[in-house]
Design a protein around this motif. Structure first.
Motif, PDB file in Angstrom:
ATOM      1  N   ALA A  76      12.411  12.673   4.550  1.00 11.33           N
ATOM      2  CA  ALA A  76      11.743  12.591   5.778  1.00 11.33           C
ATOM      3  C   ALA A  76      10.689  11.535   5.840  1.00 11.33           C
ATOM      4  N   GLN A  77      10.877  10.427   7.129  1.00  7.69           N
ATOM      5  CA  GLN A  77       9.687   9.722   6.567  1.00  7.69           C
ATOM      6  C   GLN A  77       8.243  10.477   6.957  1.00  7.69           C
ATOM      7  N   ALA A 114      11.474   9.838  -2.066  1.00 10.24           N
ATOM      8  CA  ALA A 114      12.558  10.995  -2.032  1.00 10.24           C
ATOM      9  C   ALA A 114      13.266   9.274  -2.896  1.00 10.24           C
ATOM     10  N   ASP A 115      13.327   7.961  -2.948  1.00 12.78           N
ATOM     11  CA  ASP A 115      14.358   7.365  -2.741  1.00 12.78           C
ATOM     12  C   ASP A 115      14.025   6.645  -3.841  1.00 12.78           C
ATOM     13  N   THR A 116      12.585   6.968  -4.998  1.00  5.52           N
ATOM     14  CA  THR A 116      12.104   6.332  -6.350  1.00  5.52           C
ATOM     15  C   THR A 116      12.263   7.123  -6.748  1.00  5.52           C
ATOM     16  N   ALA A 117      11.820   6.452  -8.511  1.00  2.00           N
ATOM     17  CA  ALA A 117      11.742   7.390  -9.691  1.00  2.00           C
ATOM     18  C   ALA A 117       9.668   7.526  -9.110  1.00  2.00           C
ATOM     19  N   ALA A 169       0.808  -1.253  -0.310  1.00  2.00           N
ATOM     20  CA  ALA A 169       0.195  -0.387   0.062  1.00  2.00           C
ATOM     21  C   ALA A 169       1.202   1.588  -0.259  1.00  2.00           C
ATOM     22  N   HIS A 170      -0.026   2.391   0.219  1.00  2.00           N
ATOM     23  CA  HIS A 170       1.184   3.653   0.049  1.00  2.00           C
ATOM     24  C   HIS A 170       0.095   4.636   0.786  1.00  2.00           C
ATOM     25  N   HIS A 213       7.009   6.052   3.179  1.00  2.00           N
ATOM     26  CA  HIS A 213       7.917   5.870   2.337  1.00  2.00           C
ATOM     27  C   HIS A 213       8.920   7.669   2.661  1.00  2.00           C
ATOM     28  N   SER A 214      10.069   7.563   2.697  1.00  2.00           N
ATOM     29  CA  SER A 214      10.780   8.948   2.436  1.00  2.00           C
ATOM     30  C   SER A 214      10.223   9.757   0.913  1.00  2.00           C
ATOM     31  N   THR A 215       9.851  11.087   2.141  1.00  2.00           N
ATOM     32  CA  THR A 215       9.548  11.779   0.698  1.00  2.00           C
ATOM     33  C   THR A 215      10.454  13.056   0.461  1.00  2.00           C
TER      34      THR A 215
END
Length: 172
Positions: free
Chosen positions: A128-129, A156-159, A30-31, A106-108
């Protein structure tokens, strides 16, 4: 005995890659999405509007960063892009708080809000998370009338980013 062990290892090494490729993969659990004012996917999840599979996955509207579609470019959720579907419109003032419900934190990098094809607000999180719920108050300045707000959560850590559209009437 040694020979049987080598044969078993060789067979295992040969079969392992096939298992990895052929076993079903569970999608990410989920997200997140805008829960209030109710985004299009929140309306689908609540049964306010009849929709396809987004009804069970309002948090899964994920796509590459930089898109401007309500579906995040995801064909499974294309109904979210249909402006004629009868989405419920929320009356708001010139300033509105948007609440995100996050089911995976997710880290943002940033949260962005667009109206009328232009960026209205951006909030930086610097990797930050976030907590399980996130709120942003957006000032629409002189913008009035019926608007489709595109809210974007940039990871932050994906495309990828998560997308939500909210139908509002500003000043009404």
């Amino acid at each position: 005995m040694h020979r049987k062990r080598k044969l078993a290892l060789a067979l295992g090494a040969g079969i392992a890659p096939l298992l990895v490729v052929t076993l079903p993969v569970n999608p990410a659990s989920a997200h997140g999405y805008v829960s209030s004012p109710p985004s299009r996917q929140a309306q689908c999840a609540a049964g306010t509007i009849e929709c396809g599979p987004i009804k069970w996955e309002p948090q899964s509207v994920e796509g590459p960063k930089g898109l401007t579609s309500c579906s995040g470019g995801n064909s499974r959720f294309a109904e979210l892009d249909d402006d004629s579907k009868g989405w419920k419109v929320t009356p708001i003032g010139s300033s509105q708080t948007f609440n995100w419900r996050l089911t995976a934190r997710h880290s943002t990098s940033t949260w962005q809000y667009f109206a009328g094809g232009r960026k209205i607000a951006e909030f930086h999180d610097g990797g930050a998370q976030p907590p399980a719920t996130v709120s942003h108050t957006v000032n629409f300045g002189g913008l009035t009338g019926k608007q489709k707000i595109l809210a974007v959560w940039n990871i932050a850590d994906t495309a990828n980013a998560f997308y939500a559209c909210i139908d509002v009437t500003i000043g009404g």
